[in-house]
Design a protein around this motif. Structure first.
Motif, PDB file in Angstrom:
ATOM      1  N   ARG A  40      -5.157  25.340  19.034  1.00 19.28           N
ATOM      2  CA  ARG A  40      -4.658  26.716  19.007  1.00 19.28           C
ATOM      3  C   ARG A  40      -5.699  27.673  19.579  1.00 19.28           C
ATOM      4  O   ARG A  40      -5.393  28.537  20.404  1.00 19.28           O
ATOM      5  CB  ARG A  40      -4.294  27.112  17.580  1.00 19.28           C
ATOM      6  N   ARG A  41      -6.958  27.516  19.183  1.00 20.04           N
ATOM      7  CA  ARG A  41      -8.032  28.379  19.700  1.00 20.04           C
ATOM      8  C   ARG A  41      -8.287  28.115  21.176  1.00 20.04           C
ATOM      9  O   ARG A  41      -8.496  29.053  21.953  1.00 20.04           O
ATOM     10  CB  ARG A  41      -9.309  28.149  18.911  1.00 20.04           C
ATOM     11  N   ALA A  42      -8.254  26.882  21.588  1.00 23.22           N
ATOM     12  CA  ALA A  42      -8.499  26.541  22.986  1.00 23.22           C
ATOM     13  C   ALA A  42      -7.409  27.123  23.884  1.00 23.22           C
ATOM     14  O   ALA A  42      -7.679  27.614  24.978  1.00 23.22           O
ATOM     15  CB  ALA A  42      -8.584  25.026  23.156  1.00 23.22           C
ATOM     16  N   ARG A  43      -6.187  27.092  23.419  1.00 19.07           N
ATOM     17  CA  ARG A  43      -5.075  27.666  24.181  1.00 19.07           C
ATOM     18  C   ARG A  43      -5.273  29.173  24.359  1.00 19.07           C
ATOM     19  O   ARG A  43      -5.079  29.712  25.422  1.00 19.07           O
ATOM     20  CB  ARG A  43      -3.754  27.378  23.449  1.00 19.07           C
ATOM     21  N   HIS A  44      -5.694  29.845  23.290  1.00 18.39           N
ATOM     22  CA  HIS A  44      -5.939  31.284  23.341  1.00 18.39           C
ATOM     23  C   HIS A  44      -7.085  31.593  24.318  1.00 18.39           C
ATOM     24  O   HIS A  44      -6.997  32.534  25.099  1.00 18.39           O
ATOM     25  CB  HIS A  44      -6.273  31.811  21.946  1.00 18.39           C
ATOM     26  N   ASN A  45      -8.134  30.796  24.291  1.00 21.70           N
ATOM     27  CA  ASN A  45      -9.283  31.020  25.168  1.00 21.70           C
ATOM     28  C   ASN A  45      -8.930  30.794  26.632  1.00 21.70           C
ATOM     29  O   ASN A  45      -9.408  31.505  27.505  1.00 21.70           O
ATOM     30  CB  ASN A  45     -10.461  30.122  24.769  1.00 21.70           C
ATOM     31  N   GLU A  46      -8.085  29.815  26.942  1.00 24.73           N
ATOM     32  CA  GLU A  46      -7.692  29.563  28.330  1.00 24.73           C
ATOM     33  C   GLU A  46      -6.893  30.717  28.901  1.00 24.73           C
ATOM     34  O   GLU A  46      -7.076  31.106  30.037  1.00 24.73           O
ATOM     35  CB  GLU A  46      -6.886  28.270  28.419  1.00 24.73           C
TER      36      GLU A  46
END
Length: 50
Positions: A40-46
């Motif tokens: 979830r965090r990685a998706r937001h960062n991308e």
């Protein structure tokens, strides 16, 4: 008691791996999109980088 392979499954929108229903997602299973907080965090960062 249900076996793990009998539970509903979805595919994570970030990593593409399948994940099974968890009890903590019982109320909002329809809105769950990611298998973990990390995805979830990685998706937001991308999306912020693009």
């Amino acid at each position: 008691m249900r076996k793990k392979h009998d539970l509903p499954q979805k595919t994570c929108q970030h990593c593409g791996l399948p994940f099974s229903w968890r009890r903590k997602w019982a109320r909002d299973w329809e809105t769950v999109k990611f298998c973990s907080d990390r995805c979830r965090r990685a998706r937001h960062n991308e999306s912020a980088r693009a």
